[in-house]
Design a protein around this motif. Structure first.
Motif, short mmCIF file in Angstrom:
data_model
loop_
_atom_site.label_atom_id
_atom_site.label_comp_id
_atom_site.label_asym_id
_atom_site.label_seq_id
_atom_site.Cartn_x
_atom_site.Cartn_y
_atom_site.Cartn_z
N MET A 247 0.83 -1.21 0.00
CA MET A 247 0.00 0.00 0.00
C MET A 247 0.88 1.27 0.00
O MET A 247 0.45 2.31 0.47
N ASP A 248 2.10 1.15 -0.51
CA ASP A 248 2.99 2.32 -0.47
C ASP A 248 2.55 3.40 -1.44
O ASP A 248 3.08 4.50 -1.41
N THR A 249 1.59 3.10 -2.32
CA THR A 249 1.14 4.12 -3.27
C THR A 249 -0.15 4.79 -2.81
O THR A 249 -0.66 5.67 -3.48
N PHE A 250 -0.69 4.39 -1.67
CA PHE A 250 -1.97 4.90 -1.18
C PHE A 250 -1.87 6.39 -0.84
O PHE A 250 -1.01 6.82 -0.10
N THR A 251 -2.77 7.19 -1.48
CA THR A 251 -2.76 8.65 -1.28
C THR A 251 -4.15 9.14 -0.88
O THR A 251 -4.83 9.77 -1.69
N PRO A 252 -4.57 8.86 0.36
CA PRO A 252 -5.96 9.17 0.73
C PRO A 252 -6.30 10.66 0.70
O PRO A 252 -7.41 11.03 0.31
N ILE A 253 -5.35 11.52 1.07
CA ILE A 253 -5.66 12.95 1.17
C ILE A 253 -5.92 13.55 -0.21
O ILE A 253 -6.96 14.19 -0.46
N SER A 254 -4.98 13.32 -1.16
CA SER A 254 -5.17 13.90 -2.49
C SER A 254 -6.35 13.23 -3.20
O SER A 254 -7.06 13.88 -3.98
N ALA A 255 -6.58 11.95 -2.91
CA ALA A 255 -7.71 11.25 -3.53
C ALA A 255 -9.02 11.87 -3.05
O ALA A 255 -9.91 12.18 -3.85
N LEU A 256 -9.12 12.09 -1.75
CA LEU A 256 -10.34 12.66 -1.18
C LEU A 256 -10.52 14.11 -1.67
O LEU A 256 -11.62 14.51 -2.06
N ALA A 257 -9.43 14.88 -1.69
CA ALA A 257 -9.50 16.27 -2.15
C ALA A 257 -9.94 16.33 -3.61
O ALA A 257 -10.82 17.13 -3.99
N GLY A 258 -9.34 15.49 -4.44
CA GLY A 258 -9.72 15.45 -5.86
C GLY A 258 -11.17 15.04 -6.03
O GLY A 258 -11.90 15.61 -6.84
N GLY A 259 -11.59 14.06 -5.24
CA GLY A 259 -12.97 13.61 -5.29
C GLY A 259 -13.94 14.71 -4.92
O GLY A 259 -14.96 14.91 -5.58
#
Lengths: 153, 142
Positions: B1-13
């Motif tokens: 899961m080293d590629t997991f980017t929850p913050i930018s994913a949520l912000a983009g969403g």
């Protein structure tokens, strides 16, 4: 034409959102779809964030009798869960799982084009055209005239 | 899961959701990219300008972000071109047949509590996951 104000602002915001969330990176999207590999759940957060905002906003917006800049809401009227829906969504998923691009990110590739852009976008438009052409010939016996790829935006 | 980017994913969403909400509030339209782009090749003539304007603005928005912050998409060096073309064809055909994609069914349809869109979203997620498994783990293509 004030209506273009809304279209352009919404379009730009959509493009920024796709770039921020890295949905334009095929390997990022495939990292989500690849549950057997080094799974990356980011896409769930993108969908969750987008649906979360829209589900609240749409409730208020659709209580209005009309949108702000145009005469009426232009909403999908089809409600049936039928074969075209299931088969179409299934085919789309196969293409998505192969390529790593759905239509929005595919179009956004034009912001930083590479060879994948020039393969994916013409194929996407051709696929949509083929589907519409096959329906048109079924419905009224008249196939749509072929158009050169360069005329299709 | 080293590629997991929850913050930018949520912000983009959130930005995507805000964009879809703006388009509905201001113009009364559903931000379904497959329908907007598909209408370019099949829609009525009078519809073309707003579709082009929206898609051009989408590209400009993404370009502005890349210009300011970088992180542009990078082409996969070993991914076969013919396979990408097949993928694009299927995405275009399938979204046209089912009347929506990740944005139309996935974002806007779910937000409208459409059962049709929920079913479509589940179907394309399942076939997408199955296909990626086959492409990557059976054929070893990345």
């Amino acid at each position: 034409m004030t209506k273009y104000l809304g279209i352009v602002v919404a379009g730009m915001l959509f493009g920024v959102g796709l770039a921020v969330s890295e949905m334009t990176h095929a390997s990022k999207v495939l990292g989500f779809l690849d549950v057997a590999g080094n799974w990356d759940p980011s896409l769930m957060f993108v969908l969750g964030g987008a649906v979360g905002v829209a589900i609240v906003a749409f409730r208020f917006i659709l209580k209005r009798s009309a949108p702000l800049l145009e005469d009426r809401f232009d909403l999908p009227t089809v409600k049936s869960i039928d074969a075209p829906l299931l088969v179409g969504a299934g085919i789309f998923g196969v293409g998505w799982g192969i390529s790593g691009y759905c239509p929005g990110p595919g179009v956004a590739l034009l912001a930083a084009p590479d060879w994948e852009t020039w393969v994916f976008i013409p194929a996407l438009l051709l696929g949509a055209w083929l589907q519409k052409a096959s329906t048109a010939s079924d419905d009224d016996g008249v196939a749509m005239l072929p158009q050169p790829e360069s005329d299709q935006g | 899961m080293d590629t997991f980017t929850p913050i930018s994913a949520l912000a983009g969403g959130v930005l995507i959701g805000a964009a879809a909400s703006l388009l509905l509030w201001l113009n009364g339209r559903i931000a379904g990219i497959s329908s907007i782009a598909g209408g370019l090749v099949t829609g009525r003539r009078g519809d073309i300008p707003w579709r082009l304007a929206f898609l051009a603005a989408l590209v400009v928005g993404a370009a502005l972000y890349y210009g300011l912050f970088g992180n542009t998409p990078v082409a996969r060096p070993h991914f076969p071109g013919w396979l990408l073309a097949v993928g694009g064809l299927l995405v275009g055909f399938g979204t046209s047949l089912s009347g929506g994609c990740t944005s139309g069914h996935g974002v806007c349809g779910l937000a409208r509590l459409s059962a049709r869109s929920l079913v479509a979203t589940l179907v394309f997620l399942v076939t997408g996951i199955a296909t990626t498994f086959i492409v990557r783990h059976v054929f070893g293509v990345y």
